[in-house]
Design a protein around this motif. Structure first.
Motif, PDB file in Angstrom:
ATOM      1  N   LEU A 210      -3.781  24.475   4.132  1.00  0.00           N
ATOM      2  CA  LEU A 210      -3.950  24.246   2.808  1.00  0.00           C
ATOM      3  C   LEU A 210      -5.015  24.828   1.942  1.00  0.00           C
ATOM      4  O   LEU A 210      -5.749  25.555   0.953  1.00  0.00           O
ATOM      5  N   GLU A 211      -5.948  25.511   3.335  1.00  0.00           N
ATOM      6  CA  GLU A 211      -7.118  26.773   1.912  1.00  0.00           C
ATOM      7  C   GLU A 211      -6.302  27.809   1.853  1.00  0.00           C
ATOM      8  O   GLU A 211      -6.800  28.172   0.456  1.00  0.00           O
ATOM      9  N   ALA A 212      -4.873  28.267   2.544  1.00  0.00           N
ATOM     10  CA  ALA A 212      -4.530  30.079   2.151  1.00  0.00           C
ATOM     11  C   ALA A 212      -3.716  29.256   0.616  1.00  0.00           C
ATOM     12  O   ALA A 212      -3.789  29.991  -0.029  1.00  0.00           O
ATOM     13  N   LEU A 213      -2.860  27.915   0.636  1.00  0.00           N
ATOM     14  CA  LEU A 213      -2.921  27.839  -0.406  1.00  0.00           C
ATOM     15  C   LEU A 213      -3.643  27.689  -1.661  1.00  0.00           C
ATOM     16  O   LEU A 213      -3.123  28.222  -2.368  1.00  0.00           O
ATOM     17  N   ALA A 214      -4.680  26.654  -1.318  1.00  0.00           N
ATOM     18  CA  ALA A 214      -5.424  26.658  -2.376  1.00  0.00           C
ATOM     19  C   ALA A 214      -6.147  28.529  -3.057  1.00  0.00           C
ATOM     20  O   ALA A 214      -6.177  27.877  -3.825  1.00  0.00           O
ATOM     21  N   GLU A 215      -6.579  29.123  -1.789  1.00  0.00           N
ATOM     22  CA  GLU A 215      -6.833  30.778  -2.664  1.00  0.00           C
ATOM     23  C   GLU A 215      -5.931  31.583  -3.397  1.00  0.00           C
ATOM     24  O   GLU A 215      -5.718  31.061  -4.324  1.00  0.00           O
ATOM     25  N   LYS A 216      -4.367  30.958  -2.776  1.00  0.00           N
ATOM     26  CA  LYS A 216      -3.788  31.722  -4.290  1.00  0.00           C
ATOM     27  C   LYS A 216      -3.695  30.973  -5.030  1.00  0.00           C
ATOM     28  O   LYS A 216      -3.201  31.912  -6.284  1.00  0.00           O
ATOM     29  N   TRP A 217      -3.669  29.784  -5.266  1.00  0.00           N
ATOM     30  CA  TRP A 217      -3.041  29.094  -6.760  1.00  0.00           C
ATOM     31  C   TRP A 217      -4.401  29.092  -7.413  1.00  0.00           C
ATOM     32  O   TRP A 217      -4.551  29.422  -8.678  1.00  0.00           O
ATOM     33  N   ASP A 218      -5.667  29.598  -6.354  1.00  0.00           N
ATOM     34  CA  ASP A 218      -6.666  30.108  -7.195  1.00  0.00           C
ATOM     35  C   ASP A 218      -6.574  31.186  -7.736  1.00  0.00           C
ATOM     36  O   ASP A 218      -7.245  30.677  -9.127  1.00  0.00           O
TER      37      ASP A 218
END
Length: 221
Positions: A210-218
């Protein structure tokens, strides 16, 4: 910026979908008929579908059925199969990830509240969820977006701040209609369905960071 995750239940947290389809397939074969997956797809993730598996079986066989007896027998078989199932792979890890990140955690299901609550308690997952929305809370279930909109309101977040986790096309469509990003994790039944436009497709929640994906999307916005 993402700060909430909303889970589906059936087929995503607990694989109730495969056993349910199996019990209907068994019933159809006992009557010398087949249940096409394309027809069954209409009911997965939705409690308002216009597809009646008993009416379809009567059409296939040309015979009137004792629906009450058949459903009682089928449901007993379904429940027995579910009792052998545990939490789907990766679910606990994603819940713990969300909790560690300080994210809000919700659930939006087309099933009945008692069904969802009882299974979550049995699986030891109920304490993770701050908000649970079920079919009793809305006029229309998935693919209508009402369940997701209610969950967003309950969690106090905007659609752009939440990601939905789904296993069915009806659920994914509901999430997208509500304005959420949607990650689909098909199960043994739904992996053959067409999901349309989604933001990410995974084979298992074990793959989700979740953390990596949220950072990527942000950063992509």
């Amino acid at each position: 910026m993402l700060r909430a995750v909303i889970f589906d239940f059936d087929g995503l947290i607990l694989d109730t979908e495969s056993p349910e389809y199996l019990t209907f397939v068994e019933m159809y074969r006992e009557h010398g008929a087949e249940l096409p997956l394309r027809e069954w797809a209409r009911v997965v993730g939705c409690s308002d579908s216009d597809f009646d598996p008993y009416a379809y079986l009567e059409k296939c066989t040309g015979k009137k059925l004792d629906r009450e007896t058949l459903e009682r027998r089928r449901r007993q078989r379904h429940l027995a199969l579910i009792e052998t199932k545990g939490v789907m792979p990766g679910v606990r890890d994603v819940l713990n990830q969300a909790r560690s990140l300080g994210w809000k955690i919700g659930l939006a299901s087309s099933s009945a509240r008692e069904w969802v609550e009882n299974h979550l308690s049995r699986l030891g997952l109920r304490p993770y969820f701050q908000c649970i929305c079920t079919r009793e809370d809305v006029e229309r279930t998935k693919p209508d977006p009402a369940l997701y909109r209610r969950a967003l309101h309950c969690l106090g977040v905007e659609p752009s701040e939440a990601v939905a986790l789904e296993d069915s096309p009806n659920g994914a469509l509901a999430a997208k209609r509500a304005g959420l990003k949607c990650i689909v994790v098909p199960n043994d039944v739904t992996r053959r369905f067409d999901f349309g436009e989604v933001d990410l497709r995974l084979d298992s929640l074990e793959e989700l960071d979740l953390e990596a994906l949220a950072e990527k999307w942000d950063h992509a916005e």
